[in-house]
Motif scaffolding. Sequence first.
Motif, PDB file in Angstrom:
ATOM      1  N   ALA A   1       2.536   8.232   9.572  1.00 53.47           N
ATOM      2  CA  ALA A   1       3.557   9.063   8.920  1.00 53.47           C
ATOM      3  C   ALA A   1       3.349   9.085   7.410  1.00 53.47           C
ATOM      4  O   ALA A   1       3.511  10.133   6.764  1.00 53.47           O
ATOM      5  N   CYS A   2       2.982   7.959   6.849  1.00 58.51           N
ATOM      6  CA  CYS A   2       2.697   7.881   5.415  1.00 58.51           C
ATOM      7  C   CYS A   2       1.518   8.781   5.060  1.00 58.51           C
ATOM      8  O   CYS A   2       1.559   9.528   4.066  1.00 58.51           O
ATOM      9  N   LEU A   3       0.462   8.730   5.863  1.00 55.61           N
ATOM     10  CA  LEU A   3      -0.717   9.571   5.614  1.00 55.61           C
ATOM     11  C   LEU A   3      -0.349  11.053   5.638  1.00 55.61           C
ATOM     12  O   LEU A   3      -0.752  11.818   4.757  1.00 55.61           O
ATOM     13  N   LEU A   4       0.409  11.444   6.646  1.00 52.94           N
ATOM     14  CA  LEU A   4       0.807  12.846   6.761  1.00 52.94           C
ATOM     15  C   LEU A   4       1.668  13.265   5.576  1.00 52.94           C
ATOM     16  O   LEU A   4       1.452  14.324   4.977  1.00 52.94           O
ATOM     17  N   ASP A   5       2.618  12.433   5.217  1.00 50.96           N
ATOM     18  CA  ASP A   5       3.511  12.736   4.098  1.00 50.96           C
ATOM     19  C   ASP A   5       2.722  12.877   2.799  1.00 50.96           C
ATOM     20  O   ASP A   5       2.892  13.847   2.053  1.00 50.96           O
ATOM     21  N   ARG A   6       1.850  11.935   2.533  1.00 52.01           N
ATOM     22  CA  ARG A   6       1.058  11.960   1.291  1.00 52.01           C
ATOM     23  C   ARG A   6       0.069  13.134   1.299  1.00 52.01           C
ATOM     24  O   ARG A   6      -0.123  13.785   0.288  1.00 52.01           O
ATOM     25  N   PHE A   7      -0.543  13.398   2.448  1.00 51.64           N
ATOM     26  CA  PHE A   7      -1.501  14.508   2.543  1.00 51.64           C
ATOM     27  C   PHE A   7      -0.793  15.846   2.357  1.00 51.64           C
ATOM     28  O   PHE A   7      -1.347  16.773   1.759  1.00 51.64           O
ATOM     29  N   SER A   8       0.427  15.955   2.862  1.00 53.50           N
ATOM     30  CA  SER A   8       1.194  17.187   2.702  1.00 53.50           C
ATOM     31  C   SER A   8       1.477  17.460   1.227  1.00 53.50           C
ATOM     32  O   SER A   8       1.492  18.615   0.799  1.00 53.50           O
ATOM     33  N   ALA A   9       1.673  16.403   0.462  1.00 54.40           N
ATOM     34  CA  ALA A   9       1.964  16.555  -0.965  1.00 54.40           C
ATOM     35  C   ALA A   9       0.697  16.686  -1.807  1.00 54.40           C
ATOM     36  O   ALA A   9       0.671  17.430  -2.792  1.00 54.40           O
ATOM     37  N   HIS A  10      -0.339  15.942  -1.444  1.00 58.56           N
ATOM     38  CA  HIS A  10      -1.578  15.901  -2.228  1.00 58.56           C
ATOM     39  C   HIS A  10      -2.748  15.831  -1.250  1.00 58.56           C
ATOM     40  O   HIS A  10      -2.935  14.822  -0.591  1.00 58.56           O
TER      41      HIS A  10
ATOM     42  N   ILE B   1       0.845  -1.196   0.000  1.00 54.77           N
ATOM     43  CA  ILE B   1       0.000   0.000   0.000  1.00 54.77           C
ATOM     44  C   ILE B   1       0.881   1.247   0.000  1.00 54.77           C
ATOM     45  O   ILE B   1       0.644   2.192  -0.767  1.00 54.77           O
ATOM     46  N   GLN B   2       1.900   1.251   0.823  1.00 54.91           N
ATOM     47  CA  GLN B   2       2.794   2.404   0.896  1.00 54.91           C
ATOM     48  C   GLN B   2       3.479   2.646  -0.452  1.00 54.91           C
ATOM     49  O   GLN B   2       3.526   3.778  -0.935  1.00 54.91           O
ATOM     50  N   LEU B   3       3.982   1.592  -1.065  1.00 56.17           N
ATOM     51  CA  LEU B   3       4.629   1.742  -2.369  1.00 56.17           C
ATOM     52  C   LEU B   3       3.644   2.250  -3.422  1.00 56.17           C
ATOM     53  O   LEU B   3       3.988   3.098  -4.246  1.00 56.17           O
ATOM     54  N   GLY B   4       2.434   1.730  -3.389  1.00 56.38           N
ATOM     55  CA  GLY B   4       1.419   2.178  -4.330  1.00 56.38           C
ATOM     56  C   GLY B   4       1.087   3.647  -4.160  1.00 56.38           C
ATOM     57  O   GLY B   4       0.929   4.377  -5.144  1.00 56.38           O
ATOM     58  N   LEU B   5       0.989   4.088  -2.911  1.00 54.89           N
ATOM     59  CA  LEU B   5       0.690   5.499  -2.650  1.00 54.89           C
ATOM     60  C   LEU B   5       1.850   6.402  -3.061  1.00 54.89           C
ATOM     61  O   LEU B   5       1.639   7.508  -3.552  1.00 54.89           O
ATOM     62  N   GLU B   6       3.061   5.936  -2.858  1.00 53.64           N
ATOM     63  CA  GLU B   6       4.215   6.734  -3.269  1.00 53.64           C
ATOM     64  C   GLU B   6       4.252   6.895  -4.787  1.00 53.64           C
ATOM     65  O   GLU B   6       4.562   7.967  -5.298  1.00 53.64           O
ATOM     66  N   ALA B   7       3.900   5.842  -5.505  1.00 53.39           N
ATOM     67  CA  ALA B   7       3.967   5.874  -6.964  1.00 53.39           C
ATOM     68  C   ALA B   7       2.756   6.553  -7.605  1.00 53.39           C
ATOM     69  O   ALA B   7       2.865   7.106  -8.696  1.00 53.39           O
ATOM     70  N   HIS B   8       1.605   6.508  -6.929  1.00 52.78           N
ATOM     71  CA  HIS B   8       0.364   6.971  -7.559  1.00 52.78           C
ATOM     72  C   HIS B   8      -0.431   7.938  -6.678  1.00 52.78           C
ATOM     73  O   HIS B   8      -1.658   7.959  -6.746  1.00 52.78           O
ATOM     74  N   SER B   9       0.240   8.734  -5.891  1.00 49.06           N
ATOM     75  CA  SER B   9      -0.478   9.600  -4.948  1.00 49.06           C
ATOM     76  C   SER B   9      -1.238  10.733  -5.620  1.00 49.06           C
ATOM     77  O   SER B   9      -2.015  11.426  -4.966  1.00 49.06           O
ATOM     78  N   THR B  10      -1.057  10.927  -6.912  1.00 49.46           N
ATOM     79  CA  THR B  10      -1.832  11.951  -7.614  1.00 49.46           C
ATOM     80  C   THR B  10      -3.125  11.387  -8.194  1.00 49.46           C
ATOM     81  O   THR B  10      -3.955  12.147  -8.687  1.00 49.46           O
ATOM     82  N   ASP B  11      -3.295  10.080  -8.126  1.00 45.99           N
ATOM     83  CA  ASP B  11      -4.495   9.437  -8.678  1.00 45.99           C
ATOM     84  C   ASP B  11      -5.517   9.239  -7.561  1.00 45.99           C
ATOM     85  O   ASP B  11      -5.347   8.379  -6.701  1.00 45.99           O
ATOM     86  N   PRO B  12      -6.597  10.018  -7.562  1.00 52.74           N
ATOM     87  CA  PRO B  12      -7.556   9.944  -6.450  1.00 52.74           C
ATOM     88  C   PRO B  12      -8.203   8.570  -6.289  1.00 52.74           C
ATOM     89  O   PRO B  12      -8.520   8.176  -5.174  1.00 52.74           O
ATOM     90  N   LYS B  13      -8.381   7.841  -7.368  1.00 55.06           N
ATOM     91  CA  LYS B  13      -9.000   6.510  -7.260  1.00 55.06           C
ATOM     92  C   LYS B  13      -8.072   5.532  -6.550  1.00 55.06           C
ATOM     93  O   LYS B  13      -8.520   4.768  -5.697  1.00 55.06           O
ATOM     94  N   ILE B  14      -6.797   5.561  -6.881  1.00 57.97           N
ATOM     95  CA  ILE B  14      -5.840   4.670  -6.220  1.00 57.97           C
ATOM     96  C   ILE B  14      -5.677   5.064  -4.764  1.00 57.97           C
ATOM     97  O   ILE B  14      -5.615   4.204  -3.881  1.00 57.97           O
TER      98      ILE B  14
END
Length: 102
Positions: free
Chosen positions: A47-56, A6-19
Motif C-alpha cells: 500500500a505504501c508503494l502504491l501510494d508513493r508511486f501514485s504521487a511520485h 522506511i515508511q516515515l522516510g518515504l513520506e517525508a522525502h518521496s520527492t528525493d530519488p536517492k532516498i
Amino acid sequence: SIYPQIQLGLEAHSTDPKIVEKSCRVMKHCIRCVPDECQGIMQQWGACLLDRFSAHQHSSFVYALEVLIVQYYEEPAAKGMLGELFHRMTSVGLQTLSRMAA
C-alpha cells in the motif's frame, strides 16, 4: 522492524530519488533475506508503494513491487492483494505515460 522508519522516510522525502531508491533497496533486501519475518508487513508495504508511486512515479517503487510479487505470489492469501497492487500501479504508470505523450 525497520519498516515503520522506511515508511516515515518515504513520506517525508518521496520527492528525493536517492532516498527513495535507498529506502526501497533496504526493503528489497529485507524481503529477500528474511521473507518470513517480512510477510507480516507485505500488505502495508504494498500500500505504501502504491501510494508513493501514485504521487511520485519513481521506478524504484515498481522494482520494489516486483520483489514483493516474486517473493510472495505463491502464498494463497497474497495472490489477490498482489494482483490488485500490480494492476493499480500499472494503471498509474499508463496514465502517467499518456499524460507525457499528450
